[in-house]
Design an enzyme around this catalytic site. Structure first.
Site, PDB file in Angstrom:
ATOM      1  N   ARG A   1     -13.179 -22.414 -10.413  1.00  0.00           N
ATOM      2  CA  ARG A   1     -12.943 -21.049 -10.892  1.00  0.00           C
ATOM      3  C   ARG A   1     -12.740 -20.045  -9.551  1.00  0.00           C
ATOM      4  NH1 ARG A   1      -9.980 -19.038 -12.875  1.00  0.00           N
ATOM      5  NH2 ARG A   1      -9.810 -20.451 -14.233  1.00  0.00           N
TER       6      ARG A   1
ATOM      7  N   LYS B   1      -2.103   0.539  -2.194  1.00  0.00           N
ATOM      8  CA  LYS B   1      -2.642   0.395  -3.603  1.00  0.00           C
ATOM      9  C   LYS B   1      -3.165  -1.021  -3.748  1.00  0.00           C
ATOM     10  CE  LYS B   1      -0.066   4.413  -5.465  1.00  0.00           C
ATOM     11  NZ  LYS B   1       0.944   4.927  -6.297  1.00  0.00           N
TER      12      LYS B   1
ATOM     13  N   LYS C   1       2.565  12.334   3.895  1.00  0.00           N
ATOM     14  CA  LYS C   1       2.822  12.619   2.417  1.00  0.00           C
ATOM     15  C   LYS C   1       2.793  14.033   2.213  1.00  0.00           C
ATOM     16  CE  LYS C   1       1.316   8.184   1.076  1.00  0.00           C
ATOM     17  NZ  LYS C   1       0.671   7.427   0.201  1.00  0.00           N
TER      18      LYS C   1
ATOM     19  N   GLU D   1       7.252  11.790   3.922  1.00  0.00           N
ATOM     20  CA  GLU D   1       7.942  11.936   2.692  1.00  0.00           C
ATOM     21  C   GLU D   1       8.875  12.963   2.736  1.00  0.00           C
ATOM     22  OE1 GLU D   1       4.905  11.352  -0.268  1.00  0.00           O
ATOM     23  OE2 GLU D   1       6.132  12.085  -1.743  1.00  0.00           O
TER      24      GLU D   1
ATOM     25  N   ASP E   1      10.740   9.565  -2.185  1.00  0.00           N
ATOM     26  CA  ASP E   1       9.906   9.145  -3.619  1.00  0.00           C
ATOM     27  C   ASP E   1      11.033   9.593  -4.629  1.00  0.00           C
ATOM     28  OD1 ASP E   1       7.966   8.118  -4.761  1.00  0.00           O
ATOM     29  OD2 ASP E   1       6.862  10.164  -4.664  1.00  0.00           O
TER      30      ASP E   1
END
Lengths: 281, 281, 281, 281, 281, 281
Positions: E99, E134, E166, E196, E217
């Protein structure tokens, strides 16, 4: 199963604690690096062995060239003088690892021996002896294994693998029935529920509500017998309190399924095991 | 000193072992999150306390809002029924941490109690009781602390902080004198050297060569007395073997400086301590 | 002894730090997976080697198939151009592990080289050169080992393996005598006590009270000589302060037993060691 | 940023190493538990400070009640006698944590001081001083931070955050061009590529293929000047080899962008910093 | 490269989590210790394999005698029914490790499969597919490797190996230009800077100031095309937002260099892989 | 209960992975150290929240002065735009911790959302939805918690807390009956036994031998109904295979007690949650 993955972690911690920052300064000073030896691990007292994989791992981690040959495996019974294992290799490594190896093997064998004593005393009944969560922090998995080596069964391994509702839980929950109902709402389908009962009335309440096991703490033999009758195989009956080699048989004969004793893991006497060196001079 | 840095590590390991992957499922099911309680940590037997910082840390790590107020500090003597500490806060956290707290406090207090028993028995002599390296892997620092709480002294903490030449070392080294000479060449200036002797001839050899301490293992009282005379304060005299409450006084009265006993740390009985909850309902 | 158990932990940390989350992206991009190479580890400067087991472990942990053959062992002296070891195996693994291997071997050999310089300078006296606790956090055990490779002796390894009473301790304790008395009450029988003295009066007080060693800090040669006379072999005499290759002989000739120097471990120059690749093209 | 999460881990390791299994036995014996003190952390030499958060953390982990007030922050310059910080609290904790605090602060400040020396020497040029991967295993993040405190720039932090193609890579790859082409195929879009060149011909090849930075190792001043002219701002020019306070200005004046020096992190002298205790008696 | 040093740590954690304190109690109860078996690891669905070294390590750590023979290596494509690996050895170990092995292999292959889907869809353009930060905490290195197995490129591995400015950074810094200027002052020479931009005006500002890469973006196809024209190869163009198998081709055809998609690592479907046991009875 | 002791360990690992060796270099460059901000954690999609304690811990470990105020607690339902929490404090710390916080919260909420979807679909039946051991290595405890937040029940947490006899075990053991008998001999009294059956004949065998639960894998609705009739409340009936929002109701309506689905933990879509910064400029 005692996976090496778990054993290695515990033995490494033990060795690092003993080696400290400078290692074995006595052995380094006194024993030549090229000296080899053979020694036997010998029981000095009668008992049951548990923990040989910990001992083997201690020697292996200090020097992988050390051979560790088991003569009497875990769960085996020993008499004073019996050779449990033969160890051969560089003398330095053997002498350095010896104490940590025995610091696992002696106490674990002590637990196995104590468990075996109760297991033998109740062998004529259907009851089994089991341990508790009163274990040495960090070594519970090893001590529970030792109980199995001694012929005992294991109780839960932690707070998370079964529900055991004790007197304080019941008092806070407001009684046997609300406690059991809360537990059932919360429990996963593979989680069993056990509850401590202090009277036959409480026992009847618990059984009426439905429960997997009941803990009968410190009850007299008569009360235990009566409890077993009331339970009538609808739950597992566990007796605890004052279990010892002298009392176990009578308690088991009341018909309970389990006897549980904390002292097996927290206060049992070490089994005296030593290393005899051969051909040293 | 018992630094929190060391205590925290051991207690975290104990708590993680008990919480497993799901935490305390009984308490979560049965005890409301907002229920608060006060409980007392009570001695159920007579003894000496050791390890309150471990207990305090266990409650603190589970819930920092739990108050832990000590009434009888480490090294203090207790009688059955004595309140050792008062614990107040969220009931869930107290119930969850209880077992780990006691799994430290009970065995450590047991060691302190056993040590105190010997220390009291030899209080009329100059001798002190000391422990060995026969400790629980990973918890040696805690068990050695418990010995101090019981009025004992500490032997070396590991293989690296003193030289202790035992029978096997001597056999391999070819005798007392070459072993001691090798040790002296190797030892740092702050490292003491102790050697095990099995006869008075060996003792004389060791003293002639010069040594800080001698270990007199399993000698009769007469032989110990004679050894003390020979040593004549030129080295520390440590007696080991068969030290127990019944024998300690006579052994100490031979004039040795130290009695050492492995069972203090590996086989002493837990001191029974429990938690009494108040105002639960 | 430098147990692999201790070495492995330090080298793993060093390798993980260098590999980060993506590993050696240069080597992966530029060196074919099946390319094998042989290279020699070569001294670029004269000195003393220490730490080959760390270097060996670095290569081994990156690729166990890499062979590491030692030509000049730890404590051996090297001249520029001397081959210390021959390393053979997959080129990727060797290139990836090279820097971590040298980041252990170079500084440790630098410590050994610096120590050897002092040791040689005082070889005609009975004095030995020793280190202090001014070490790199986490690598003390390795640096103390390097001192031994350079012919030095080790001072205590930590706060816990000997009592060393310094000026601040004495000031707080209220003087030499109360400080020593407190220390003796507290010390285990295998723990030695050393005290720093700043004047001959303090020295006499310490000797009168009894002590294992005295630290004579920053004293003039004349004062050291006088101190040695006062001590008269009743304690170990350690001189510290301004020990360097130019001053060491004169200080040692005062008759002290030990010279201690913190810079050996915190400020010694790396020994320049490099890897020469053969047959790359 | 130096996150406490990273600092804590390193300082805990340093403290555990120093405390060993028994803690600070000298301080426990000699300093009363209730004694409080104030002390100043004082520069004994001129330099630049780096690592105060490590020092603060050492005191905090031993006793959170110790106050640590910074007077001269990281990157600040100090003269002998300057007070860097004032520390107040229980005397035991301060004395116990002192050495570990200084074992971080002294060497890191030494790195900052050495870096500052080069940075000042080249301040009239556009060049910056940078470090290498020749760092102490486990402490690279701290040493790179110290370089920044000294006015330096950081080279890559590990094998994984930039591609640096060195002579051995080039030899195995079969030349500058194939090595660069392989690197470009492999590199992520945020990964820069630097290559070591040994001749102006190699430099031209590298620039023709396109590269972010070139490492000019051990070139003469004339050759560096010529290389800078060839590069003509199409890549970053890094000079390495024989960088020291005496040579740095001339090298920087050749017009290179960066000077890199391994000795900043592996062989710089500790900055001497001490603790002066007040009101001890 | 996926170094075993990194893989081992993750797999050990996974195995310890699954073994808990008692190990595989089903297997121990039901499968005899001496039973051996051969089984095949089979794809149940079509996809791309990633993570075989994790699977191999899981079996190896449970029992080093288990053989793990790879038939379709990482990055290879599979169809339902394809045999990926053949595993042979003691049945207990294989069943116990299965597993955890699949819990690595299935999700990592799922990421590789999803990445491959996008990579194939944009293969006719110059664009590459890349991942984000992420990722699953603790497994980023593995998931980024899986992206590479699927033909993707890696974005930064953490907060520390590239500067990515960002929208929130820009707002706090007071605009594109001050943000970029601050970043350039701070960045090491091997650190790239990406920013960005939300409009073509911002894009022009960023390019005028100079930057390594721009993140476009959630722009429309038309706007992306216009942006690519403005960029004109002076920076890397990364498009993000709404990248999926249906949209990727059109986005890539705008001329951007990179498409980035967080769902590859946080929401891709596991690749169904199972173990078929042979000769069990 | 989700003890901070367990959460802290996982979040620290996630933060260290993201911070790497240099920390958040973008934030350090671009955001002033004294800038404070308030931001809201906002749902971008509809779903169920799980894991707020992980998010809170991420911010806390980066900067303990960050306030984290929960508006919608774990297990609460959210619509797009709903504010889940308000976070206030130093801007640097909030920006640095944001991604790790969301890397826990998003996937865990995704699991809770998926679970809730099934739980709602079967709310009119007695059945519950449960997870499997197909979890992310190292995060099983968190994912199982998320299942509970979504209204699901937990299956076993590891190989050690219940016996689950699957097809391979049965094949090796020689059938349902010998497998169950072996399991019963081995199991502790608080360990439940579940067995997978592939036919109604096997089901009858299992029930005849006695078992706590049966796993009915991939059976048709008709077969499930028949199985439920045969079981007749003598064991818990768990259906697995092809459970999804479209099929769950029909499967639950067959009368089974549990539906189990591996995809809840290994392939559910992240719940999109973002941070909206206020007052940045």
């Amino acid at each position: 199963m005692m996976h090496d993955l778990l054993i290695e972690q515990a033995v490494k911690a033990g060795l690092r604690e003993d080696l400290g920052r400078a290692g074995d300064i006595t052995t380094e000073a006194v024993i030549p690096a090229d000296r080899r030896t053979v020694c036997t691990m010998v029981a000095r007292d009668a008992g049951v062995i548990a923990g040989l994989d910990f001992a083997r791992m201690a020697f292996h981690l200090i020097d992988p060239s050390i051979k560790f040959e088991v003569r009497i495996a875990d769960a085996g019974r020993v008499q004073p003088g019996d050779v449990i294992a033969v160890i051969a290799g560089p003398a330095r490594g053997i002498v350095t690892a010896e104490r940590v190896a025995l610091n696992f093997l002696g106490p674990l064998s002590g637990i196995a021996t104590a468990t075996r004593g109760i297991a033998d005393a109740i062998a004529h009944t259907k009851a089994r002896i089991t341990c508790t969560r009163k274990t040495t922090p960090g070594l519970r998995f090893a001590q529970k294994y030792a109980v199995r080596c001694g012929g005992g069964a294991n109780h839960r391994f932690g707070l998370d693998d079964a529900i055991l509702i004790k007197d304080n839980h019941i008092a806070i929950a407001g009684g046997i029935v609300p406690a059991l109902q809360a537990a059932k709402r919360h429990a996963g389908h593979l989680v069993k529920i056990e509850i401590e009962v202090e009277s036959l009335a409480e026992l009847r309440d618990a059984l009426a509500e439905g429960v997997d096991a009941v803990l009968l703490d410190n009850m007299s033999l008569d009360m235990l017998r009566e409890a077993v009758g009331i339970i009538n195989n609808k739950a597992i009956a566990e007796a605890s309190g004052r279990i010892n080699p002298g009392t176990a048989a009578a308690i088991a004969e009341t018909g309970v399924d389990l006897l549980s004793a904390g002292w097996l893991t927290h206060s049992s006497k070490i089994l005296d095991i030593g290393l005899d060196f051969e051909s040293l001079g």
